[in-house]
Design an enzyme around this catalytic site. Structure first.
Site, mmCIF file in Angstrom:
data_model
loop_
_atom_site.group_PDB
_atom_site.id
_atom_site.type_symbol
_atom_site.label_atom_id
_atom_site.label_comp_id
_atom_site.label_asym_id
_atom_site.label_seq_id
_atom_site.Cartn_x
_atom_site.Cartn_y
_atom_site.Cartn_z
ATOM 1 N N LYS A 262 -8.393 -8.522 7.943
ATOM 2 C CA LYS A 262 -7.476 -7.738 7.092
ATOM 3 C C LYS A 262 -8.340 -6.999 6.176
ATOM 4 C CE LYS A 262 -3.822 -8.042 3.310
ATOM 5 N NZ LYS A 262 -2.805 -9.058 2.759
ATOM 6 N N LYS A 274 4.044 -5.135 -6.978
ATOM 7 C CA LYS A 274 3.719 -6.181 -7.582
ATOM 8 C C LYS A 274 3.692 -6.111 -8.944
ATOM 9 C CE LYS A 274 0.332 -7.625 -4.345
ATOM 10 N NZ LYS A 274 0.773 -9.019 -4.044
ATOM 11 N N ASP A 285 -8.123 -7.128 -1.564
ATOM 12 C CA ASP A 285 -7.277 -7.616 -0.268
ATOM 13 C C ASP A 285 -7.976 -6.989 1.137
ATOM 14 O OD1 ASP A 285 -5.057 -8.976 0.340
ATOM 15 O OD2 ASP A 285 -3.590 -7.077 0.289
ATOM 16 N N ARG A 348 0.406 -9.099 7.324
ATOM 17 C CA ARG A 348 0.715 -9.460 8.706
ATOM 18 C C ARG A 348 1.269 -8.114 9.469
ATOM 19 N NH1 ARG A 348 5.345 -13.258 5.730
ATOM 20 N NH2 ARG A 348 3.427 -13.461 4.532
HETATM 21 N N1 BES Z 1 -2.392 -9.740 -0.698
HETATM 22 C C1 BES Z 1 -1.190 -10.238 -0.789
HETATM 23 C C2 BES Z 1 -1.811 -11.692 -1.031
HETATM 24 C C3 BES Z 1 -2.549 -12.285 -2.047
HETATM 25 C C4 BES Z 1 -2.204 -12.675 -3.072
HETATM 26 C C5 BES Z 1 -4.107 -12.236 -2.077
HETATM 27 C C6 BES Z 1 -3.006 -13.146 -4.105
HETATM 28 C C7 BES Z 1 -4.856 -12.593 -2.948
HETATM 29 C C8 BES Z 1 -4.290 -13.244 -4.027
HETATM 30 C C9 BES Z 1 -0.073 -10.299 0.342
HETATM 31 O O1 BES Z 1 -0.196 -9.050 0.528
HETATM 32 C C10 BES Z 1 1.138 -10.291 -0.364
HETATM 33 O O2 BES Z 1 1.344 -9.808 -1.194
HETATM 34 N N2 BES Z 1 1.591 -11.700 0.110
HETATM 35 C C11 BES Z 1 2.883 -11.868 -0.501
HETATM 36 C C12 BES Z 1 3.805 -12.289 0.721
HETATM 37 C C13 BES Z 1 5.402 -12.385 0.320
HETATM 38 C C14 BES Z 1 6.091 -11.204 -0.040
HETATM 39 C C15 BES Z 1 6.144 -13.146 1.448
HETATM 40 C C16 BES Z 1 2.738 -13.003 -1.561
HETATM 41 O O3 BES Z 1 2.064 -13.987 -1.063
HETATM 42 O O4 BES Z 1 3.410 -13.177 -2.308
HETATM 43 ZN ZN ZN Z 2 -1.982 -8.017 0.838
HETATM 44 ZN ZN ZN Z 3 0.930 -7.640 -0.275
#
Ligand code: BES
Ligand code: ZN
Ligand code: ZN
Length: 491
Positions: A262, A274, A285, A348
């Site tokens: 990724k 966020k 990321d 994803r």
């Molecule tokens: N890049 C984030 C995941 C992440 C979180 C990486 C903290 C490193 C530290 C990912 O793209 C994301 O935002 N995932 C969401 C998914 C949710 C919306 C289903 C998450 O984990 O909150």
């Molecule tokens: Zn992400």
């Molecule tokens: Zn994200």
């Protein structure tokens, strides 16, 4: 820092410091410690008798002018219980010693072999541990930069087969330098490390180490029907890139392993934005992507006998007038339609098209690496990487490769029941599955696009960044799973 092998006795090696690991409860007058103790006029006996040093892991003692030896100082480091000592202990001890001695302005140190572990594995681990420990994320400091005078680590392996030790050192150096390359790339801020810049770094690796490179631009991705990846990219002024590095062995192989990483160079969350607190961290990321490029760099030098493709979908996830909206429906390269419920579940979405492309390129096995879910830190904290997949034999290979690398990986389930959570009313699938089992539903989404190719998914969201620093490791990017991937491909 140079790493050398030396088969002389410890007292004959000229260096600023001799590093000796001492096990818990070890008697200084017995075994291998006896001669060191004698030549240093019983300093180990006295350190142990006063209780100043017991050999517990994390302890150390530093002695100047240790006596009848050519080393100018003696650094004793606690090795913990002998029965719990592993190759990874060697890695950590070498790293702790190197970082400590750098702080004490040493120029050289000798690291004495102290265990019955295989000499090759020990030498490789010591090399990796020391070189990885000396990385610092302070590139942009204009003053107070970490200063290092360390020029040499000498692996003191009396009576060893020096050629074997030298080969192990070389392997360790290749892996450590690839890890630090990945960390350097991960650490770059997102105004520097754009998708185009990530592609440029991959190009440098391809040139320097003789890999084939193809960078797909947005027009080609559109032609291929990669609507899932393009949907994420459309909100950013930075054009997306799909980076493909290819390694081919000398003798033809019927097996092609695809490593897919990724590469979100910054994740704002998009329209599902966020919270601002901590958002700066979302520059990492793209850790999966950078680690994929780093692994390919090592693989090009270690020359395994299988074909390996490194694929990095690189995009920036931004809100804006052109950004995709929650509720949008996109069509992936495989033809599946996706309802984008949350634009922050973008990893994803880009991986869906990247793993499909890996199949198109002929991958017979796929492993993907992604900072995919915050939920993985709820499940496993920052200790274990999560692995999930469809093919248990392939997952077992990943677990074994991780174990050998000293990287902790834990398997989570991926049963069919979890499919319910990502059912959509209006499309084939939706990109989020609610609050429960977030790491699993994230992986399940990717599973829908790998079809029947053996596949394993590594969620490194909680392990790719080291918050606090450790005696053997700087704060910041860890390059986690690079060693696992290299072992997986090169065994
Ligand atoms: N890049 C984030 C995941 C992440 C979180 C990486 C903290 C490193 C530290 C990912 O793209 C994301 O935002 N995932 C969401 C998914 C949710 C919306 C289903 C998450 O984990 O909150
Ligand atoms: Zn992400
Ligand atoms: Zn994200």
């Amino acid at each position: 820092m140079e790493v050398k092998a030396d088969s002389r006795k410890f007292h004959e090696i000229e260096c600023d410091a001799l590093v000796v690991a001492v096990f818990e409860g070890e008697k200084p007058e017995e075994g291998a410690l006896a001669e060191i103790n004698k030549r240093s006029n019983g300093v180990i006996t006295s350190l142990i008798e006063t209780g100043e040093f017991t050999g517990k892991s994390g302890e150390s003692a530093y002695v100047h002018n240790p006596g009848d030896m050519k080393a100018r100082r003696l650094l004793l480091v606690g090795a913990g219980k002998r029965e719990e000592f592993t190759t990874d202990s060697v890695r950590k001890l070498a790293g702790t010693a190197a970082r400590a001695l750098r702080g004490k302005k040493a120029r050289s140190f000798a690291f004495l072999r102290r265990s019955q572990l295989s000499i090759g594995e020990g030498a490789q681990a010591a090399t990796e541990g020391a070189l990885i420990s000396l990385f610092d994320p302070d590139k942009y400091h204009t003053s107070d930069k970490t200063e290092s005078r360390l020029e040499a680590m000498i692996l003191a392996a009396p009576d060893a087969d020096l050629d074997e030790v030298k080969r192990a050192i070389e392997r360790g150096r290749i892996i450590a330098e690839a890890t630090n390359f990945a960390r350097e790339v991960i650490n770059e801020p997102a105004n520097v490390m754009t998708p185009a810049e990530l592609a440029r770094r991959a190009e440098e690796v391809a040139k320097d180490y003789g890999l084939e490179l193809d960078v797909l631009d947005e027009a080609r991705m559109k032609d291929l029907g990669m609507g899932s990846l393009m949907g994420v990219a459309q909100g950013s002024a930075e054009p997306a890139k799909l980076i493909v590095l290819t390694y081919s062995p000398k003798a033809q192989s019927s097996e092609t392993i695809a490593i897919v990483g990724k590469g979100v160079t910054f994740d704002t969350g998009g329209i599902s934005i966020k919270p601002s607190d901590g958002m700066e961290k979302m520059k990492y990321d793209m850790a999966g992507g950078a680690t994929t490029i780093g692994a390919m760099r090592a693989i090009a030098q270690l020359k395994p006998s299988v074909n390996v493709i490194g694929i990095v979908p690189a995009v920036e996830n931004m809100p804006g007038g052109r950004a995709q909206r929650p509720g949008d429906v996109v069509r992936a390269m495989t033809g599946k339609t996706i309802e984008v419920i949350n634009t922050d579940a973008e990893g994803r979405l880009i991986l869906a098209d990247a793993v499909a492309y890996a199949r198109k390129l002929g991958a017979t096995k796929i492993v993907d690496l992604a900072t995919l879910t915050g939920a993985v830190s709820v499940a496993l904290g920052d200790v274990y990487v999560a692995v999930l997949g469809t093919d248990q034999a392939w997952i077992d290979q990943v677990l074994a490769a991780g174990k050998k690398a000293g990287e902790k990986i834990w398997q989570l389930p991926l049963d069919k029941e979890y499919r319910e959570q990502i059912k959509s009313e209006i499309a084939d699938i939706k990109n989020v599955g609610g609050r429960k089992a977030g790491t699993i539903t994230g992986a399940y989404f990717i599973r829908e696009f790998v079809e029947d190719t053996p596949w394993a998914h590594l969620d490194i969201a909680s392990t790719a960044w080291n918050e606090n620093g450790k005696p053997h490791l700087a704060v910041g990017p860890t390059g986690v799973c690079l060693r696992t991937l290299v072992n997986l491909v090169c065994e």
